[in-house]
Design a protein around this motif. Structure first.
Motif, PDB file in Angstrom:
ATOM      1  N   GLU A 155       0.830  -1.211   0.000  1.00 17.79           N
ATOM      2  CA  GLU A 155       0.000   0.000   0.000  1.00 17.79           C
ATOM      3  C   GLU A 155       0.860   1.255   0.000  1.00 17.79           C
ATOM      4  O   GLU A 155       0.548   2.230  -0.685  1.00 17.79           O
ATOM      5  N   LYS A 156       1.941   1.240   0.760  1.00 13.13           N
ATOM      6  CA  LYS A 156       2.838   2.393   0.781  1.00 13.13           C
ATOM      7  C   LYS A 156       3.423   2.649  -0.601  1.00 13.13           C
ATOM      8  O   LYS A 156       3.498   3.793  -1.054  1.00 13.13           O
ATOM      9  N   LEU A 157       3.842   1.579  -1.275  1.00 10.76           N
ATOM     10  CA  LEU A 157       4.376   1.732  -2.632  1.00 10.76           C
ATOM     11  C   LEU A 157       3.306   2.266  -3.577  1.00 10.76           C
ATOM     12  O   LEU A 157       3.591   3.110  -4.433  1.00 10.76           O
ATOM     13  N   LYS A 158       2.080   1.787  -3.409  1.00 15.37           N
ATOM     14  CA  LYS A 158       0.971   2.283  -4.236  1.00 15.37           C
ATOM     15  C   LYS A 158       0.770   3.776  -3.992  1.00 15.37           C
ATOM     16  O   LYS A 158       0.604   4.547  -4.939  1.00 15.37           O
ATOM     17  N   PHE A 159       0.799   4.186  -2.743  1.00 14.00           N
ATOM     18  CA  PHE A 159       0.648   5.602  -2.420  1.00 14.00           C
ATOM     19  C   PHE A 159       1.803   6.409  -3.013  1.00 14.00           C
ATOM     20  O   PHE A 159       1.599   7.496  -3.549  1.00 14.00           O
ATOM     21  N   LYS A 207       9.981   4.650 -11.957  1.00 11.88           N
ATOM     22  CA  LYS A 207      10.495   3.332 -12.345  1.00 11.88           C
ATOM     23  C   LYS A 207      10.884   2.505 -11.123  1.00 11.88           C
ATOM     24  O   LYS A 207      10.581   1.316 -11.038  1.00 11.88           O
ATOM     25  N   LYS A 208      11.545   3.133 -10.154  1.00  4.48           N
ATOM     26  CA  LYS A 208      11.972   2.412  -8.948  1.00  4.48           C
ATOM     27  C   LYS A 208      10.768   1.939  -8.148  1.00  4.48           C
ATOM     28  O   LYS A 208      10.776   0.829  -7.609  1.00  4.48           O
ATOM     29  N   ALA A 209       9.734   2.754  -8.074  1.00  9.20           N
ATOM     30  CA  ALA A 209       8.534   2.355  -7.336  1.00  9.20           C
ATOM     31  C   ALA A 209       7.832   1.199  -8.041  1.00  9.20           C
ATOM     32  O   ALA A 209       7.325   0.284  -7.394  1.00  9.20           O
ATOM     33  N   GLN A 210       7.828   1.216  -9.365  1.00 10.54           N
ATOM     34  CA  GLN A 210       7.165   0.145 -10.115  1.00 10.54           C
ATOM     35  C   GLN A 210       7.848  -1.196  -9.921  1.00 10.54           C
ATOM     36  O   GLN A 210       7.195  -2.229  -9.893  1.00 10.54           O
ATOM     37  N   ILE A 211       9.168  -1.171  -9.754  1.00  9.80           N
ATOM     38  CA  ILE A 211       9.881  -2.440  -9.559  1.00  9.80           C
ATOM     39  C   ILE A 211      10.216  -2.673  -8.087  1.00  9.80           C
ATOM     40  O   ILE A 211      11.038  -3.507  -7.759  1.00  9.80           O
TER      41      ILE A 211
END
Length: 118
Positions: free
Chosen positions: A15-19, A63-67
């Motif tokens: 969830e944090k990454l999604k945010f 890009k970093k958040a997506q991976i």
């Protein structure tokens, strides 16, 4: 209460990454995001990488958040404040970029608080 109103320790990493991804998208779409969308061209600003050794831009963060390469949301937060807004002083239009950076940093801080990530 919604996830955005809960303390960050109660929110899963996913969830944090999604945010974080949502915050980056908001910043990219904001009218003040233009100086921070892509990496600085080292040929146009030769001293940039000497002055800012670990630069960051919104496309790289996205890009970093997506991976899932951002190990902690706190790193995301520190990275944004310490790196991304630093480039504004070195842009070809420093005053406009500085103003945009200040406004974008305020938006970033506001969004972190909305998602409970501050």
């Amino acid at each position: 209460a919604t996830a955005a109103n809960q303390p960050s320790k109660n929110i899963s990493l996913a969830e944090k990454l999604k945010f974080c991804q949502q915050i980056v998208k908001t910043m990219q779409e904001d009218e003040n995001g233009w100086p921070f969308l892509y990496p600085v061209d080292g040929e146009q600003i030769p001293d940039y990488y000497k002055i800012i050794p670990n630069p960051m831009d919104l496309s790289t963060v996205e890009k970093k958040a997506q991976i899932k390469q951002i190990p902690k949301v706190g790193h995301f937060h520190r990275g944004r404040k310490s790196d991304i807004f630093e480039l504004s002083a070195l842009q070809s239009e420093p005053r406009a970029a500085n103003k945009a950076g200040t406004r974008l940093q305020k938006l970033f801080t506001k969004k972190l608080a909305e998602f409970g990530l501050n």
